[in-house]
Design a protein around this motif. Sequence first.
Motif, short mmCIF file in Angstrom:
data_model
loop_
_atom_site.label_atom_id
_atom_site.label_comp_id
_atom_site.label_asym_id
_atom_site.label_seq_id
_atom_site.Cartn_x
_atom_site.Cartn_y
_atom_site.Cartn_z
N ALA A 110 -4.97 -33.98 -42.52
CA ALA A 110 -4.90 -34.86 -43.69
C ALA A 110 -4.33 -34.12 -44.89
O ALA A 110 -3.54 -34.69 -45.68
CB ALA A 110 -6.29 -35.40 -44.02
N SER A 111 -4.68 -32.85 -45.04
CA SER A 111 -4.14 -32.04 -46.14
C SER A 111 -2.64 -31.82 -45.98
O SER A 111 -1.90 -31.79 -46.97
CB SER A 111 -4.86 -30.69 -46.20
N GLN A 112 -2.21 -31.67 -44.75
CA GLN A 112 -0.78 -31.48 -44.49
C GLN A 112 0.01 -32.76 -44.73
O GLN A 112 1.16 -32.72 -45.16
CB GLN A 112 -0.58 -30.99 -43.06
N LYS A 113 -0.60 -33.90 -44.50
CA LYS A 113 0.09 -35.19 -44.59
C LYS A 113 0.14 -35.73 -46.00
O LYS A 113 1.14 -36.32 -46.42
CB LYS A 113 -0.57 -36.21 -43.66
N PHE A 114 -0.96 -35.53 -46.77
CA PHE A 114 -1.07 -36.13 -48.09
C PHE A 114 -1.27 -35.05 -49.15
O PHE A 114 -2.25 -34.31 -49.11
CB PHE A 114 -2.21 -37.13 -48.14
N ALA A 115 -0.35 -35.02 -50.12
CA ALA A 115 -0.43 -34.00 -51.17
C ALA A 115 -1.71 -34.13 -51.98
O ALA A 115 -2.31 -33.12 -52.38
CB ALA A 115 0.79 -34.12 -52.09
N GLU A 116 -2.16 -35.37 -52.25
CA GLU A 116 -3.37 -35.55 -53.06
C GLU A 116 -4.61 -35.01 -52.36
O GLU A 116 -5.55 -34.56 -53.01
CB GLU A 116 -3.56 -37.01 -53.46
N VAL A 117 -4.62 -35.04 -51.03
CA VAL A 117 -5.74 -34.46 -50.28
C VAL A 117 -5.71 -32.94 -50.37
O VAL A 117 -6.72 -32.29 -50.62
CB VAL A 117 -5.71 -34.92 -48.81
N GLU A 118 -4.53 -32.37 -50.17
CA GLU A 118 -4.37 -30.92 -50.27
C GLU A 118 -4.79 -30.41 -51.64
O GLU A 118 -5.45 -29.38 -51.76
CB GLU A 118 -2.91 -30.55 -49.99
N GLU A 119 -4.43 -31.16 -52.68
CA GLU A 119 -4.74 -30.74 -54.05
C GLU A 119 -6.22 -30.88 -54.38
O GLU A 119 -6.75 -30.13 -55.20
CB GLU A 119 -3.91 -31.56 -55.03
N ALA A 120 -6.89 -31.85 -53.75
CA ALA A 120 -8.28 -32.14 -54.10
C ALA A 120 -9.28 -31.30 -53.31
O ALA A 120 -10.38 -31.04 -53.80
CB ALA A 120 -8.58 -33.62 -53.89
N ILE A 121 -8.94 -30.91 -52.11
CA ILE A 121 -9.88 -30.16 -51.28
C ILE A 121 -9.84 -28.68 -51.66
O ILE A 121 -8.84 -27.99 -51.47
CB ILE A 121 -9.58 -30.36 -49.79
N GLY A 122 -10.96 -28.22 -52.24
CA GLY A 122 -11.05 -26.82 -52.63
C GLY A 122 -11.33 -25.91 -51.45
O GLY A 122 -11.14 -24.70 -51.52
N GLY A 123 -11.79 -26.48 -50.37
CA GLY A 123 -12.13 -25.75 -49.16
C GLY A 123 -13.03 -26.62 -48.31
O GLY A 123 -13.45 -27.71 -48.73
N ILE A 124 -13.33 -26.17 -47.12
CA ILE A 124 -14.24 -26.87 -46.23
C ILE A 124 -15.57 -26.13 -46.22
O ILE A 124 -15.62 -24.90 -46.20
CB ILE A 124 -13.67 -26.97 -44.80
N HIS A 125 -16.65 -26.90 -46.26
CA HIS A 125 -18.01 -26.36 -46.18
C HIS A 125 -18.51 -26.59 -44.75
O HIS A 125 -18.63 -27.73 -44.31
CB HIS A 125 -18.89 -27.08 -47.21
N LEU A 126 -18.79 -25.51 -44.04
CA LEU A 126 -19.34 -25.59 -42.69
C LEU A 126 -20.86 -25.45 -42.79
O LEU A 126 -21.36 -24.36 -43.12
CB LEU A 126 -18.75 -24.49 -41.82
N GLU A 127 -21.58 -26.52 -42.54
CA GLU A 127 -23.04 -26.53 -42.64
C GLU A 127 -23.61 -26.54 -41.22
O GLU A 127 -23.91 -27.57 -40.66
CB GLU A 127 -23.52 -27.74 -43.43
N GLY A 128 -23.78 -25.38 -40.65
CA GLY A 128 -24.18 -25.26 -39.26
C GLY A 128 -23.00 -24.74 -38.45
O GLY A 128 -21.92 -24.52 -38.98
N PRO A 129 -23.19 -24.51 -37.15
CA PRO A 129 -24.40 -24.78 -36.37
C PRO A 129 -25.39 -23.63 -36.37
O PRO A 129 -26.38 -23.68 -35.63
CB PRO A 129 -23.81 -24.98 -34.96
N PHE A 130 -25.16 -22.61 -37.21
CA PHE A 130 -25.96 -21.39 -37.16
C PHE A 130 -27.16 -21.51 -38.10
O PHE A 130 -27.34 -20.71 -39.03
CB PHE A 130 -25.09 -20.19 -37.53
N ILE A 131 -27.98 -22.52 -37.86
CA ILE A 131 -29.13 -22.81 -38.73
C ILE A 131 -30.42 -22.69 -37.93
O ILE A 131 -30.42 -22.34 -36.75
CB ILE A 131 -28.99 -24.22 -39.34
N SER A 132 -31.54 -23.01 -38.57
CA SER A 132 -32.83 -22.93 -37.89
C SER A 132 -32.97 -24.04 -36.85
O SER A 132 -32.63 -25.20 -37.13
CB SER A 132 -33.97 -23.06 -38.91
#
Length: 414
Positions: A110-132
């Motif tokens: 989606a970031s590669q296809k749409f410039a507004e997505v690339e500009e808005a996403i500061g990064g991806i947050h991975l919540e897991g799977p290394f949790i309790s």
Amino acid sequence: MMENNSQTVIHAVHYKTGQNVEVKFDGNIISEVNPAPKLQKEVPFIAPGLIDLQINGYVGIDFNTLPIKPEEIRKVTKELWKQGVTTYFPTIITNSPEKMREALKSIREASQKFAEVEEAIGGIHLEGPFISPEDGPRGAHRQEYVRSPDWDLFCTFKEAAGGKIKMITLSPEWENASEFIKKCTNDGILVSIGHTAASPEKIQEAVKAGARMSTHLGNGAHPMLPRHPNYIWEQLANDDLASSIIADGFHLPDSVLKVILQLKGNKTILVSDSVSLTGMLPGEYSLHIGGKVVLTPEGRLHMAESPGLLAGSVQTQLWGINHLLKRGLCHLNSAIDLAALNPSLLLHLPVAHISQGNPADFILFYQKKTKDIELFKTFKNGKVVYENKEVSKHVSSYYDELLGSSDSTFKTSS
């Protein structure tokens, strides 16, 4: 707002200083910020665009329910503009490795296809799977996919995401957690402690290894804990840990919000932790993660069979700011900083200062007598990406006076 050749000029009140300022920007970069005389009529406040480090979904779109179309991620991006959010972190939670990679790949595409997505996403947050794996700290994450930190597996996630993973939530209770945290930190990834049943000693080890934040502190925990020591006290007391909080009015009582705010200060970060039902009408729904849930008219989302258990947040950063303001837990400048400046500093994002050379990502708003704020306009890279038409009706006369013309208009990007 007025335009002079390629330069745009905005007169507003700076949210931190309370002083009138004139902000000029050429294209997507702020070129000048100067003091301005106080005008006869009310002008809006100006503040940095909001940043949300934890967006699981929005307006019926879930980043963890496959398949995810690039157009859906683009829709979320545009809908978040209506809440003043100009930078966000799509959050991928515990699932099978294959499905996690597919979700990560979808965001990359989606970031590669749409410039507004690339500009808005500061990064991806991975919540897991290394949790309790324990009930309570695990939250709504599916137990069968929880596992100990695995660097080789994580590298497959990084590859699928195209290097966009900038933040990971994990529990340091696993034996190999410290080594994994060091590798993440050396790779420029923010490690946050969350969904944990770790001992105080393990939390201390994690901080020494490089962990720098606690994810939605006070949530994702056992319903009953020892008075002391316990993992909440340990994280609260550690000066090296920032803490994110969900201030939707349901996840944490005001007393807990107040304690975290006072202890963590400018290391407190507001997140929405919004799920796909954010922006949807009240009613009963079925979620991919959580099963049958109920969204109440008050904005509380709970499990259908266990009303006492929350099933996620359905509110936004703007809602959280307004909750803190209306409850008297924050002054205006501090509340904005929780959702803009503080996360920007923690993740080294160049978007949270209204100053020369910074991106022209900001919001204009008014503060009501009830202390909460009403969004007027959202700017992304110097373009108006959202305008509240109702507010515009009430303030157009001010701009007529400012420009000295009765036919002045706002120019809004499509």
